[in-house]
Design an enzyme around this catalytic site. Sequence first.
Site, PDB file in Angstrom:
ATOM      1  N   ARG A 144      -0.081  39.153 -11.124  1.00 32.60           N
ATOM      2  CA  ARG A 144      -0.151  40.577 -10.833  1.00 32.60           C
ATOM      3  C   ARG A 144      -1.299  41.477 -11.699  1.00 32.60           C
ATOM      4  O   ARG A 144      -1.836  42.246 -11.117  1.00 32.60           O
ATOM      5  CB  ARG A 144       1.060  41.233 -10.908  1.00 32.60           C
ATOM      6  N   CYS A 192      -9.402  29.934 -18.610  1.00 33.57           N
ATOM      7  CA  CYS A 192     -10.767  30.019 -18.885  1.00 33.57           C
ATOM      8  C   CYS A 192     -11.468  31.015 -17.734  1.00 33.57           C
ATOM      9  O   CYS A 192     -12.154  30.507 -16.976  1.00 33.57           O
ATOM     10  CB  CYS A 192     -11.550  28.779 -18.804  1.00 33.57           C
TER      11      CYS A 192
END
Length: 365
Positions: free
Chosen positions: A254, A286
Amino acid sequence: MKACSNLAVLRTFANLGGGVDIVSGGELFRALRAGVAPSKIVYSGVGKKPLEMDYALKADILMFNVESEEELQLLNQRALALGKKARIALRVNPDVDPLTHPYISTGLKSNKFGIQIERAREIYLQAKQLPGLDSVGLDCHIGSQLTELAPFLEAVSILRKLLGNLRKDGVDIKYLDIGGGLGIPYDQETPPAPGDYGAAVLDLVENMDITLIMEPGRVLVGNAGVMVTQVLYNKHGPEKSFVIVDAAMNDLIRPSLYRAYHSIIKVKKGNEQSSRIVADIVGPICESSDFLARGREIDEPAPGELLAVMSAGAYGFSMSSNYNSRPRCAEVLVDGSNYYLIRQRETYEDLIRGETIPGHILEGK
Ligand SMILES: Cc1ncc(COP(=O)(O)O)c(C=O)c1O
């Protein structure tokens, strides 16, 4: 279902008399496994596949919330092929601005959801001619995380008018499904209390001779869930400090997806004092968009300490993924002083389940 789809949570609501709103065959499978009565399942979504329709027809769910004319035609065909009648509602798009984040507003003309309300009467009349369908409902869902009553009430008033006209057209609507969307406090929001929302809706639907269906998600589970994560490192860059934790955007997307705010609190024993720092709280993934909070003031945590990411019960685990080949976390149900493991932490074996290397590649040919 989509807010939190764990079987134990679904069963808890089913035991209380609740049903579910599903948007896929997988969600139907979960609902049935959790013991939800098919007569309390409604099926929304713009992209129902023929096999999913068949599954829901065979399960004899309460109704399909149909979102396009082509879907109506296909559902009719599938029902006839199976010798069934599909109970339907049209999900109409009342073009009400829900005053929420654009990614979670669904009832505007520009959204992919629903059928334009101006065309609804004509399409119900089409449906009347299709022998595999039985038009029993009228549906809308205007968006999520609404913090005002007015857009809900505007939508219900619009539906009320349409329902009157449909009855004049001889379409016997029994169910009025007004969707979900009631917001919760994540930060400083002050959404209407569920009781006030209920009372205001009841005022509008009184004397309509309908069974009211609501599809609340977030408000049922959002504030009830906490994601607990362990601090791995503190890193002080030239411009910013980072608290690196072992949860990431694959666990709770979110903040990355909607810039959503979640309160984050250091888990403390007793009254210990810590100095305050301002830091980005980030995960190991990443991607620069992998953050749980940015520029957040919190009690400085040491590696190994725990942070509680609050109000993570809705669209948390249910939106999680295995990105970066990260096994998904365990889910624990807490009931007073009792707790139950309701989903095991995933293993590396879980990550590769179903994958195969074709023989010639394995042999390097
Ligand atoms: C059709 C439908 N019903 C209900 C909901 C639940 O919304 P909320 O969790 O905001 O109550 C959603 C959420 O996207 C939805 O798409």
